[in-house]
Design an enzyme around this catalytic site. Structure first.
Site, PDB file in Angstrom:
ATOM      1  N   LYS A 256       0.826  -1.213   0.000  1.00 31.85           N
ATOM      2  CA  LYS A 256       0.000   0.000   0.000  1.00 31.85           C
ATOM      3  C   LYS A 256       0.857   1.259   0.000  1.00 31.85           C
ATOM      4  CE  LYS A 256      -4.436  -1.703   1.451  1.00 31.85           C
ATOM      5  NZ  LYS A 256      -5.596  -1.568   2.354  1.00 31.85           N
TER       6      LYS A 256
ATOM      7  N   ARG B 265      -4.095 -10.115   4.586  1.00 34.69           N
ATOM      8  CA  ARG B 265      -4.453 -10.073   3.158  1.00 34.69           C
ATOM      9  C   ARG B 265      -3.236  -9.566   2.397  1.00 34.69           C
ATOM     10  NH1 ARG B 265      -6.628  -6.459  -0.664  1.00 34.69           N
ATOM     11  NH2 ARG B 265      -8.270  -7.346  -1.998  1.00 34.69           N
TER      12      ARG B 265
END
Length: 303
Positions: A233, A267
């Protein structure tokens, strides 16, 4: 910190799809499968149905416990109709479930109609990044056997939003999750089917995501397994000044910090590396025994 083998939290014992999990003693690895042409990470590499299915099965072979199939990215971009999202998601769920009945399948959607079709096709989890933004979502999940991931975000996905602002990001995210858990339970979803996610980077800036990571234990005591989605991210890239494609080591570091703070579902994109890092962290925490014991276990013979 070592996990007490005599302590079992009933709220952390879960049967999800065909699998049983004891989140007091294990960390589940969730692989990402994007049936989208504009994923921030793979840029459409698994958009084609056959590639999406192959990616899911390869992740399972590498040790993933479940796969998360998404048809619409969270970030801003062109609208995707419900019909198009259904066309992207449902065939993938069908094909993966037919190929690997033991693999847990979740679907990343904030649309109740898609959630209903996905669970009918074999999805065991709805990963709702809007945190019940669709007023029909809780009712749909309550009427199924599926678990739901309640994720913190602010406002609807796929739209431009003001700069992120929180007076106290930990208190506000925690309060949101507590409220959404109560809303889900009131709609008939038992707490035993709830999972929570503080939503790293979702309507948050890098400082917010770092603070959530530092204080991740604040979300691990809400009475539901804690999921984190930190892989590749922007807060990773901004923290160490690395572009996409060069964030693996830092992603694993952030993931490990979250596990040490109580996260029990991760995840992630890079499954082989993730599985190794997760299993090592479980061993450090006393959740699992070493695969073998050989080093310094035999007497030394002087010749």
């Amino acid at each position: 910190m070592t996990v007490d083998a005599g302590t079992v939290d009933a709220g952390m014992l879960r049967r999800i799809g065909a699998r049983e999990f004891d989140f007091t003693r294990q960390v589940a690895v969730m692989a990402v499968v994007n049936r989208t042409p504009d994923s921030f990470y793979d840029r459409g590499a698994t958009f084609a149905l056959d590639r999406a299915v192959d990616s899911a099965l390869r992740a399972a072979d590498l040790g993933a416990d479940w796969v998360d199939v998404g048809g619409v990215p969270f970030g801003r971009g062109p609208a995707v109709s419900v019909g198009e999202e259904l066309d992207r998601v449902v065939p993938a769920v069908d094909a993966i479930a037919a190929a690997r009945a033991d693999l847990v399948i979740s679907v990343d959607t904030n649309n109740a109609e898609v959630a209903a079709a996905a669970t009918a096709a074999g999805a065991a989890i709805i990963n709702d990044t809007s945190g019940l933004g669709d007023p029909c979502m809780a009712e749909v999940v309550a009427g199924s056997d599926a678990h739901i991931v309640l994720t913190h975000s602010v406002g609807p996905p796929r739209v431009e939003k003001p700069a992120a602002h929180f007076d106290d990001v930990i208190a506000e995210v925690r309060g949101f999750l507590v409220e959404r858990m109560a809303r889900a339970e009131a709609a008939g979803i038992p707490r035993s089917r709830l999972i929570v996610d503080p939503g790293h980077d979702l309507d948050k800036n890098t400082q917010h995501s770092l603070e959530i990571t530092r204080c991740i234990a604040e979300f691990a005591d809400l009475g539901a397994p804690l999921l984190v989605a930190v892989s590749n991210k922007d807060f990773i890239g901004e923290s160490i000044d690395r572009p996409q494609g060069e964030r693996l080591a830092a992603s694993l570091a952030a993931m490990t910090a979250c596990i040490l703070g109580g996260a029990r579902i991760v995840r992630m994109h890079d499954i082989a590396e993730t599985v190794d890092a997760v299993r090592m962290t479980e061993a450090i925490l006393g959740m699992r025994q070493p695969a073998r014991l050989e080093h310094n276990t035999h007497p030394t013979h002087n010749v």
